[in-house]
Write an enzyme that holds these catalytic residues in place. Sequence first.
Site, PDB file in Angstrom:
ATOM      1  N   ASN A  33      -1.555  -0.040   7.347  1.00  0.00           N
ATOM      2  CA  ASN A  33      -1.004  -1.320   7.792  1.00  0.00           C
ATOM      3  C   ASN A  33      -0.163  -1.996   6.714  1.00  0.00           C
ATOM      4  O   ASN A  33       0.027  -3.195   6.732  1.00  0.00           O
ATOM      5  CB  ASN A  33      -2.115  -2.236   8.299  1.00  0.00           C
ATOM      6  CG  ASN A  33      -3.140  -2.551   7.243  1.00  0.00           C
ATOM      7  OD1 ASN A  33      -2.971  -2.262   6.062  1.00  0.00           O
ATOM      8  ND2 ASN A  33      -4.240  -3.157   7.663  1.00  0.00           N
ATOM      9  N   HIS A  89      -2.018  -5.365   1.811  1.00  0.00           N
ATOM     10  CA  HIS A  89      -3.299  -6.068   1.674  1.00  0.00           C
ATOM     11  C   HIS A  89      -2.999  -7.446   1.107  1.00  0.00           C
ATOM     12  O   HIS A  89      -2.120  -7.590   0.253  1.00  0.00           O
ATOM     13  CB  HIS A  89      -4.240  -5.331   0.708  1.00  0.00           C
ATOM     14  CG  HIS A  89      -5.366  -6.198   0.245  1.00  0.00           C
ATOM     15  ND1 HIS A  89      -6.521  -6.366   0.972  1.00  0.00           N
ATOM     16  CD2 HIS A  89      -5.487  -6.993  -0.859  1.00  0.00           C
ATOM     17  CE1 HIS A  89      -7.315  -7.214   0.338  1.00  0.00           C
ATOM     18  NE2 HIS A  89      -6.712  -7.605  -0.779  1.00  0.00           N
ATOM     19  N   TYR A 105     -12.598  -2.610  -3.144  1.00  0.00           N
ATOM     20  CA  TYR A 105     -13.214  -2.558  -1.818  1.00  0.00           C
ATOM     21  C   TYR A 105     -14.737  -2.517  -1.912  1.00  0.00           C
ATOM     22  O   TYR A 105     -15.393  -1.863  -1.100  1.00  0.00           O
ATOM     23  CB  TYR A 105     -12.696  -1.337  -1.058  1.00  0.00           C
ATOM     24  CG  TYR A 105     -11.228  -1.402  -0.716  1.00  0.00           C
ATOM     25  CD1 TYR A 105     -10.735  -2.347   0.176  1.00  0.00           C
ATOM     26  CD2 TYR A 105     -10.319  -0.503  -1.274  1.00  0.00           C
ATOM     27  CE1 TYR A 105      -9.392  -2.401   0.499  1.00  0.00           C
ATOM     28  CE2 TYR A 105      -8.969  -0.544  -0.956  1.00  0.00           C
ATOM     29  CZ  TYR A 105      -8.515  -1.503  -0.067  1.00  0.00           C
ATOM     30  OH  TYR A 105      -7.182  -1.545   0.253  1.00  0.00           O
ATOM     31  N   LYS A 154       0.816  -1.211   0.000  1.00  0.00           N
ATOM     32  CA  LYS A 154       0.000   0.000   0.000  1.00  0.00           C
ATOM     33  C   LYS A 154       0.860   1.276   0.000  1.00  0.00           C
ATOM     34  O   LYS A 154       2.076   1.208   0.179  1.00  0.00           O
ATOM     35  CB  LYS A 154      -0.908  -0.017   1.225  1.00  0.00           C
ATOM     36  CG  LYS A 154      -1.929  -1.137   1.227  1.00  0.00           C
ATOM     37  CD  LYS A 154      -2.750  -1.015   2.488  1.00  0.00           C
ATOM     38  CE  LYS A 154      -3.755  -2.081   2.683  1.00  0.00           C
ATOM     39  NZ  LYS A 154      -4.512  -1.884   3.940  1.00  0.00           N
ATOM     40  N   GLU A 199      -9.760 -10.529  -7.045  1.00  0.00           N
ATOM     41  CA  GLU A 199      -8.791  -9.441  -6.911  1.00  0.00           C
ATOM     42  C   GLU A 199      -7.661  -9.546  -7.929  1.00  0.00           C
ATOM     43  O   GLU A 199      -7.232  -8.520  -8.482  1.00  0.00           O
ATOM     44  CB  GLU A 199      -8.228  -9.423  -5.489  1.00  0.00           C
ATOM     45  CG  GLU A 199      -9.256  -9.036  -4.454  1.00  0.00           C
ATOM     46  CD  GLU A 199      -8.761  -9.176  -3.024  1.00  0.00           C
ATOM     47  OE1 GLU A 199      -9.472  -8.710  -2.118  1.00  0.00           O
ATOM     48  OE2 GLU A 199      -7.668  -9.752  -2.796  1.00  0.00           O
TER      49      GLU A 199
END
Length: 154
Positions: free
Chosen positions: A113, A116, A50, A10, A127
């Site tokens: 974080n 993913h 998402y 990310k 995905e």
Amino acid sequence: MLQRSLVLLKPDCIERRLMGQIISRFEAKGLNIVAMKMLRVTPDLAKQHYAEHVSKPFYPSLEAFIVSAPIVALAVEGLDVIRLIRDMLGATNGLNAAPGTIRGDFSSSRQMNLVHASDSPESAARELKLYFAESDLCDHELLLTPALRAGDEA
């Protein structure tokens, strides 16, 4: 069972220059990277990725974050790779992630974080198609595979 998973490094991972350290953990574990590219996530791609979160109150900040800087998308292959990668990442919130996991070692945030990863075979299939064409995937057997797992584990 041999599986594939999507992994996204990310924007915070890119900004903090942690790409190499994180990719090296997957390689050290014996996982095979079969595709990789750097890109900017568009608002449209964010909504597709998402989709289950679009109507939730936190979605606008999630979208703003994921489009804020480039990401690196990886297609990673290995035995039970979906569970394995999620175990390597640790808890979603870096404050709750165990030391030794990627998030436990490098993150102290729920949203920022770093990484993913797909959470199921169905999610992985969906995905991976968002980020890679079939022609992007470089299927190959690593020469060191026999040193990483027994022949009957494939």
